[in-house]
Design an enzyme around this catalytic site. Structure first.
Site, mmCIF file in Angstrom:
data_model
loop_
_atom_site.group_PDB
_atom_site.id
_atom_site.type_symbol
_atom_site.label_atom_id
_atom_site.label_comp_id
_atom_site.label_asym_id
_atom_site.label_seq_id
_atom_site.Cartn_x
_atom_site.Cartn_y
_atom_site.Cartn_z
ATOM 1 N N THR A 272 -3.552 -1.570 -3.673
ATOM 2 C CA THR A 272 -2.266 -2.176 -4.004
ATOM 3 C C THR A 272 -1.657 -2.744 -2.718
ATOM 4 O O THR A 272 -2.241 -2.638 -1.642
ATOM 5 C CB THR A 272 -1.299 -1.138 -4.613
ATOM 6 O OG1 THR A 272 -0.819 -0.274 -3.567
ATOM 7 C CG2 THR A 272 -1.976 -0.306 -5.689
ATOM 8 N N CYS A 273 -0.456 -3.306 -2.832
ATOM 9 C CA CYS A 273 0.174 -3.870 -1.637
ATOM 10 C C CYS A 273 0.551 -2.783 -0.641
ATOM 11 O O CYS A 273 0.686 -3.058 0.558
ATOM 12 C CB CYS A 273 1.403 -4.690 -2.022
ATOM 13 S SG CYS A 273 2.654 -3.748 -2.930
ATOM 14 N N ASN A 274 0.709 -1.542 -1.106
ATOM 15 C CA ASN A 274 1.150 -0.464 -0.214
ATOM 16 C C ASN A 274 0.069 0.545 0.142
ATOM 17 O O ASN A 274 0.309 1.419 0.985
ATOM 18 C CB ASN A 274 2.325 0.293 -0.839
ATOM 19 C CG ASN A 274 3.606 -0.499 -0.762
ATOM 20 O OD1 ASN A 274 3.817 -1.263 0.171
ATOM 21 N ND2 ASN A 274 4.460 -0.341 -1.759
ATOM 22 N N ARG A 275 -1.093 0.462 -0.484
ATOM 23 C CA ARG A 275 -2.136 1.441 -0.174
ATOM 24 C C ARG A 275 -3.515 0.928 -0.579
ATOM 25 O O ARG A 275 -3.649 0.125 -1.510
ATOM 26 C CB ARG A 275 -1.861 2.781 -0.859
ATOM 27 C CG ARG A 275 -2.032 2.789 -2.359
ATOM 28 C CD ARG A 275 -1.725 4.172 -2.953
ATOM 29 N NE ARG A 275 -0.320 4.511 -2.788
ATOM 30 C CZ ARG A 275 0.104 5.524 -2.027
ATOM 31 N NH1 ARG A 275 -0.754 6.296 -1.397
ATOM 32 N NH2 ARG A 275 1.404 5.766 -1.919
ATOM 33 N N HIS B 279 -3.254 15.122 -3.324
ATOM 34 C CA HIS B 279 -2.781 13.785 -2.937
ATOM 35 C C HIS B 279 -2.847 12.825 -4.122
ATOM 36 O O HIS B 279 -1.901 12.063 -4.359
ATOM 37 C CB HIS B 279 -3.620 13.242 -1.780
ATOM 38 C CG HIS B 279 -3.183 11.892 -1.320
ATOM 39 N ND1 HIS B 279 -2.082 11.691 -0.506
ATOM 40 C CD2 HIS B 279 -3.673 10.647 -1.575
ATOM 41 C CE1 HIS B 279 -1.928 10.402 -0.283
ATOM 42 N NE2 HIS B 279 -2.874 9.744 -0.926
ATOM 43 N N GLY C 27 16.999 -17.197 -6.087
ATOM 44 C CA GLY C 27 16.042 -16.570 -5.185
ATOM 45 C C GLY C 27 15.425 -15.322 -5.781
ATOM 46 O O GLY C 27 15.553 -15.040 -6.983
ATOM 47 N N MET D 181 16.115 -12.097 -5.350
ATOM 48 C CA MET D 181 17.057 -11.099 -5.862
ATOM 49 C C MET D 181 17.553 -11.486 -7.251
ATOM 50 O O MET D 181 17.677 -10.639 -8.141
ATOM 51 C CB MET D 181 18.243 -10.965 -4.904
ATOM 52 C CG MET D 181 17.888 -10.400 -3.556
ATOM 53 S SD MET D 181 17.714 -8.612 -3.596
ATOM 54 C CE MET D 181 19.366 -8.123 -3.189
#
Length: 446
Positions: free
Chosen positions: A64-67, A112, A204, A206
């Protein structure tokens, strides 16, 4: 069972975004391009002996984008072979990858994975996306033929753990993004969102996130206003809303109940004098302004009117921080659930370790019982025909005796205060359970 569970990975805590991009494995999850080759025998195609690096019998890749994490099951130097295959898949070296990597084995790997599935290890505690990403990774592993007994059981258990955490705790119950918090505040004022209309000022990221949350909350209509009309058209089309020209902003304000503004304008785009006139046209029905722009889009004096609610970015950040604190409190209960479920899964793994020895022990008793039954029946037959009921009674007695004699050794194997390996070795030596295997190996060699 000589199989170990490993989890090898990197995440937002150990690697910056450019590192995560360099080692992403999103394109290596199909059967044809599986980054971690999986073998039935657990060894690579050129392996000639114990010196060769072994490959997993089972594997799963979560990217993923984070892991980026690789779950692998096998014997031998699994982490080494996984790191080598991972680095090679990205045309990098192990030396480049290794500084950012963590390796968990056994219970730690299980713990984990359960924490990841329950979003306790996410950048945003309690976010829901990771569970869907994990389910997608599992689906790809199954299609690739890389998921078998242990990974199948482990992933299904991780899904049930995540469900327990979400059901039994409030770890995912509060708004922890600015856009989501904005919509949650709106819902406090407008209980049935399906009766109301919203306007986005600015188009944008947000605003797009806010629109997504508004749609999920059931808002009736969305108007999109932007200085660049084409961008308003694009965003309105995405959410089946209505684009409006920026110069018509004040004219259309009276039609909406919720206004979310996030422009880059240097001065307020919504002024108190304009809102005063709008309120008269609306007969002072409530209006809710969410100003997530810096500098602010809504003039502070707007908040002085009755039935007008204005929240700026600082108000929303305060809400988010309060909710994050609440999630952290709930996370302690979630961790306890994870620990409980880790114990359940480890007990199942231990049963896999013990089962071959339990089976061999029962076969050992059964063999001797059958030999004695054969001798007894011969002696009885010498005195005359053996009635079938007599034979059945003897067999029933022997089966009962096998169960009773094997009860205490099996209970000893299953006790938890001593190493499984020690207990297994003791029982196998005590009852000479490896002798039939040694005889079979000798027969094959000859």
């Amino acid at each position: 069972m000589n199989q170990h569970i490993y989890l090898i990975g990197l995440n937002h805590r150990t690697a910056s975004v450019d590192v995560r991009e360099n080692f992403a494995l999103t394109d290596f999850c199909s059967k044809e391009t599986w980054a971690i080759p999986v073998r039935e025998d657990g060894c690579g195609p050129d392996a000639e002996g114990p010196g060769e690096a072994c490959r997993p019998n089972e594997a799963l890749i979560l990217s993923t984008c984070n892991r980026v994490e690789i779950l692998a099951v096998g014997a031998g130097d699994i982490p080494g072979s996984v790191l080598a295959a991972w680095a090679a898949a990205r045309h990098r070296t192990v030396a480049e990858l290794e500084p950012y990597v963590y390796v968990y084995e056994g219970t730690e790997a299980i713990r984990h994975l359960f924490s990841v599935a329950s979003s306790l290890d996410s950048m945003v505690l309690g976010e829901p996306q990771i569970l869907g990403q994990l389910k997608d990774a599992y689906r790809k592993a199954r299609l690739a033929g890389a998921s078998k007994t242990i990974v199948n059981r482990l992933l299904h258990k991780s899904f049930s753990v995540a469900k327990r955490v979400r059901t039994e705790t409030g770890v995912a119950s509060s708004a922890v993004s600015i856009s989501y918090a904005a919509v949650e505040l709106a819902k406090r004022i407008f209980a049935d969102m399906g009766q109301y209309r919203a306007m986005l000022i600015g188009a944008g990221e947000m605003a797009e996130l806010a629109a997504t949350h508004l749609i999920q909350a059931g808002i009736r209509d969305i108007l999109v206003c932007n200085r660049t009309f084409e961008r308003a058209v694009d965003l309105a089309r995405q959410f089946k809303g209505e684009p409006i020209h920026f110069e018509h902003l004040t004219d259309r304000l009276a039609e909406v109940d919720i206004i979310i503004s996030s422009t880059g304008a240097p001065d307020p785009v919504i002024r108190a004098d304009d809102v005063r006139q709008v309120l008269k046209r609306r007969r002072y029905s409530p209006m809710f302004f969410i100003d997530i722009a810096v500098p602010r889009d809504v003039e502070p004096a707007v908040n002085n009117f009755d039935n007008v609610y204005v929240y700026d970015i600082d108000d929303l950040k305060e809400v988010v921080e309060e909710n994050l604190a609440h999630r952290r409190d709930e996370a302690r209960q979630a961790v306890a659930i994870v620990e409980e479920e880790v114990g359940v899964f480890c007990a199942w793994l231990r049963s896999l370790e013990l089962q071959p020895t339990i089976t061999a022990l029962l076969q050992h008793y059964e063999l001797h019982a059958r030999e004695e039954l054969g001798r007894t029946l011969k002696r009885l037959a010498a005195a005359g025909p053996v009635h079938e009921t007599t034979r059945e009674a003897l067999e029933t007695m022997l089966r009962s005796l096998v169960r009773k004699l094997s009860y205490e050794p099996i209970a000893f194997l299953r006790q938890s205060h001593q190493s499984e390996t020690v207990r297994i070795n003791l029982i196998r030596q005590m009852f000479d359970l490896d002798a039939p295997l040694e005889r079979e190996h000798a027969r094959r060699r000859n």
